[in-house]
Write an enzyme that holds these catalytic residues in place. Sequence first.
Site, PDB file in Angstrom:
ATOM      1  N   SER A 158      34.126  48.301  33.687  1.00 49.33           N
ATOM      2  CA  SER A 158      34.787  49.493  33.130  1.00 49.33           C
ATOM      3  C   SER A 158      35.264  50.467  34.202  1.00 49.33           C
ATOM      4  O   SER A 158      35.176  51.686  34.026  1.00 49.33           O
ATOM      5  CB  SER A 158      33.865  50.182  32.115  1.00 49.33           C
ATOM      6  OG  SER A 158      33.616  49.302  31.024  1.00 49.33           O
TER       7      SER A 158
ATOM      8  N   GLU B  91      31.053  36.337  32.684  1.00 51.09           N
ATOM      9  CA  GLU B  91      31.597  35.588  31.532  1.00 51.09           C
ATOM     10  C   GLU B  91      31.427  34.086  31.748  1.00 51.09           C
ATOM     11  O   GLU B  91      31.183  33.331  30.802  1.00 51.09           O
ATOM     12  CB  GLU B  91      33.073  35.982  31.309  1.00 51.09           C
ATOM     13  CG  GLU B  91      33.158  37.371  30.689  1.00 51.09           C
ATOM     14  CD  GLU B  91      34.415  38.152  31.014  1.00 51.09           C
ATOM     15  OE1 GLU B  91      35.408  37.568  31.475  1.00 51.09           O
ATOM     16  OE2 GLU B  91      34.385  39.393  30.806  1.00 51.09           O
TER      17      GLU B  91
ATOM     18  N   ASN C 114      41.018  41.453  38.106  1.00 48.94           N
ATOM     19  CA  ASN C 114      40.683  40.193  37.441  1.00 48.94           C
ATOM     20  C   ASN C 114      41.417  40.175  36.105  1.00 48.94           C
ATOM     21  O   ASN C 114      41.038  40.884  35.182  1.00 48.94           O
ATOM     22  CB  ASN C 114      39.150  40.137  37.248  1.00 48.94           C
ATOM     23  CG  ASN C 114      38.714  38.942  36.419  1.00 48.94           C
ATOM     24  OD1 ASN C 114      39.496  38.033  36.153  1.00 48.94           O
ATOM     25  ND2 ASN C 114      37.443  38.944  36.015  1.00 48.94           N
TER      26      ASN C 114
ATOM     27  N   GLU D  67      28.282  43.531  39.103  1.00 53.72           N
ATOM     28  CA  GLU D  67      28.852  43.868  37.802  1.00 53.72           C
ATOM     29  C   GLU D  67      27.757  43.827  36.747  1.00 53.72           C
ATOM     30  O   GLU D  67      27.434  42.754  36.218  1.00 53.72           O
ATOM     31  CB  GLU D  67      29.934  42.847  37.422  1.00 53.72           C
ATOM     32  CG  GLU D  67      31.091  42.803  38.384  1.00 53.72           C
ATOM     33  CD  GLU D  67      32.339  42.227  37.733  1.00 53.72           C
ATOM     34  OE1 GLU D  67      33.333  42.934  37.665  1.00 53.72           O
ATOM     35  OE2 GLU D  67      32.279  41.082  37.262  1.00 53.72           O
TER      36      GLU D  67
ATOM     37  N   LYS E 135      41.633  37.853  33.967  1.00 52.06           N
ATOM     38  CA  LYS E 135      40.967  37.044  32.934  1.00 52.06           C
ATOM     39  C   LYS E 135      41.987  36.149  32.211  1.00 52.06           C
ATOM     40  O   LYS E 135      42.921  35.668  32.837  1.00 52.06           O
ATOM     41  CB  LYS E 135      40.186  37.950  31.970  1.00 52.06           C
ATOM     42  CG  LYS E 135      39.227  38.887  32.734  1.00 52.06           C
ATOM     43  CD  LYS E 135      38.211  39.570  31.874  1.00 52.06           C
ATOM     44  CE  LYS E 135      37.328  40.459  32.751  1.00 52.06           C
ATOM     45  NZ  LYS E 135      36.243  41.078  32.020  1.00 52.06           N
TER      46      LYS E 135
ATOM     47  N   GLY F 279      33.779  45.517  30.186  1.00 52.29           N
ATOM     48  CA  GLY F 279      34.610  45.565  28.984  1.00 52.29           C
ATOM     49  C   GLY F 279      34.043  46.439  27.881  1.00 52.29           C
ATOM     50  O   GLY F 279      34.504  46.392  26.745  1.00 52.29           O
TER      51      GLY F 279
ATOM     52  N   HIS G 102      31.251  34.833  37.786  1.00 50.93           N
ATOM     53  CA  HIS G 102      31.509  35.992  36.916  1.00 50.93           C
ATOM     54  C   HIS G 102      30.568  35.915  35.704  1.00 50.93           C
ATOM     55  O   HIS G 102      30.273  34.827  35.215  1.00 50.93           O
ATOM     56  CB  HIS G 102      32.968  35.994  36.460  1.00 50.93           C
ATOM     57  CG  HIS G 102      33.337  37.252  35.750  1.00 50.93           C
ATOM     58  ND1 HIS G 102      33.059  37.453  34.419  1.00 50.93           N
ATOM     59  CD2 HIS G 102      33.917  38.400  36.201  1.00 50.93           C
ATOM     60  CE1 HIS G 102      33.470  38.671  34.082  1.00 50.93           C
ATOM     61  NE2 HIS G 102      34.001  39.267  35.141  1.00 50.93           N
TER      62      HIS G 102
HETATM   63  P1  PGA Z   1      36.280  45.433  32.972  1.00 57.41           P
HETATM   64  O1  PGA Z   1      35.957  43.981  33.571  1.00 57.41           O
HETATM   65  O2  PGA Z   1      36.858  46.254  34.107  1.00 57.41           O
HETATM   66  O3  PGA Z   1      37.272  45.179  31.873  1.00 57.41           O
HETATM   67  O4  PGA Z   1      34.989  46.004  32.487  1.00 57.41           O
HETATM   68  C1  PGA Z   1      35.423  43.845  34.866  1.00 57.41           C
HETATM   69  C2  PGA Z   1      35.193  42.386  35.171  1.00 57.41           C
HETATM   70  O5  PGA Z   1      34.820  41.634  34.279  1.00 57.41           O
HETATM   71  O6  PGA Z   1      35.384  41.938  36.330  1.00 57.41           O
END
Ligand code: PGA
Length: 260
Positions: free
Chosen positions: A214, A98, A10, A168, A12, A174, A96
């Site tokens: 992560s 976010e 992803n 997740e 982003k 993140g 997601h």
């Molecule tokens: P990350 O993000 O691997 O940077 O923690 C995962 C995601 O948001 O899908």
Amino acid sequence: MRRRPFIVGNWKMFKTPAEADALASALKRGLAEQTAADVGVAPPSLSIPTVVARLKQTGIHVAGQNLHEQPSGAFTGEISGEMLRAAGCSDVIVGHSERRQIFREDDALVGKKVQAAFRAGLLPIVCVGETLPQREAGDAEEVVAGQLSAALSGLSADQVASLAIAYEPVWAIGTGRTATAAMAQAMHASVRGWLGARFPPYVAQSVRILYGGSVKPSNAAELLSAADIDGLLVGGASLEADSFLAIVAAASAVPAASLL
Ligand code: PGA
């Protein structure tokens, strides 16, 4: 029956079209020999056509990161599933954290977007996951069950069997703080149990449940060795070809028996 691992990057809001093209080229070169896992990337919308063109005939899936629930209309700034499909996407990330947290998407909207993905001919990667306060209150499984119930409402068994779910935990995205493989496995087993209680047995057996939060080359193999972790949704570590390829290599190396 083995579920084929599914590793999705992803990206982003990173990568201009030129940068996305460079990353896609590097993945294309690096993945030429690797076939034991399904691989996908979710570039920012503006870079999708470039990445689709670059990855043509590689088998690498290109996914949208989000979609609007309507096929078209006066919705300034939005993109529909039909548009993603026409641009060459096969999959789309829906719900997601976010989107849920920053853009206030609620469970009902996520459900509409999942329907919209199927209407457009896209396979949804449906994201669920609890926040830290919810986990600390002991509510994680209940929260995830509620998210699943809204996201999958009204779908046929075949539709549910065809999609992917990404667990997740919000506190792991993140942050560098990964759920342990045991924690993730416990939630994945709970998700599969939830599916098993509501759909014919083949549904729970075939749905791929991805872990995200992560994920790095150093923890990918351990996460993937858990019985119910069928893939990974990778954010930060998908932005460099080397680290993403190392994660895909970890998936290709997982023995089939441990994926049952
Ligand atoms: P990350 O993000 O691997 O940077 O923690 C995962 C995601 O948001 O899908």
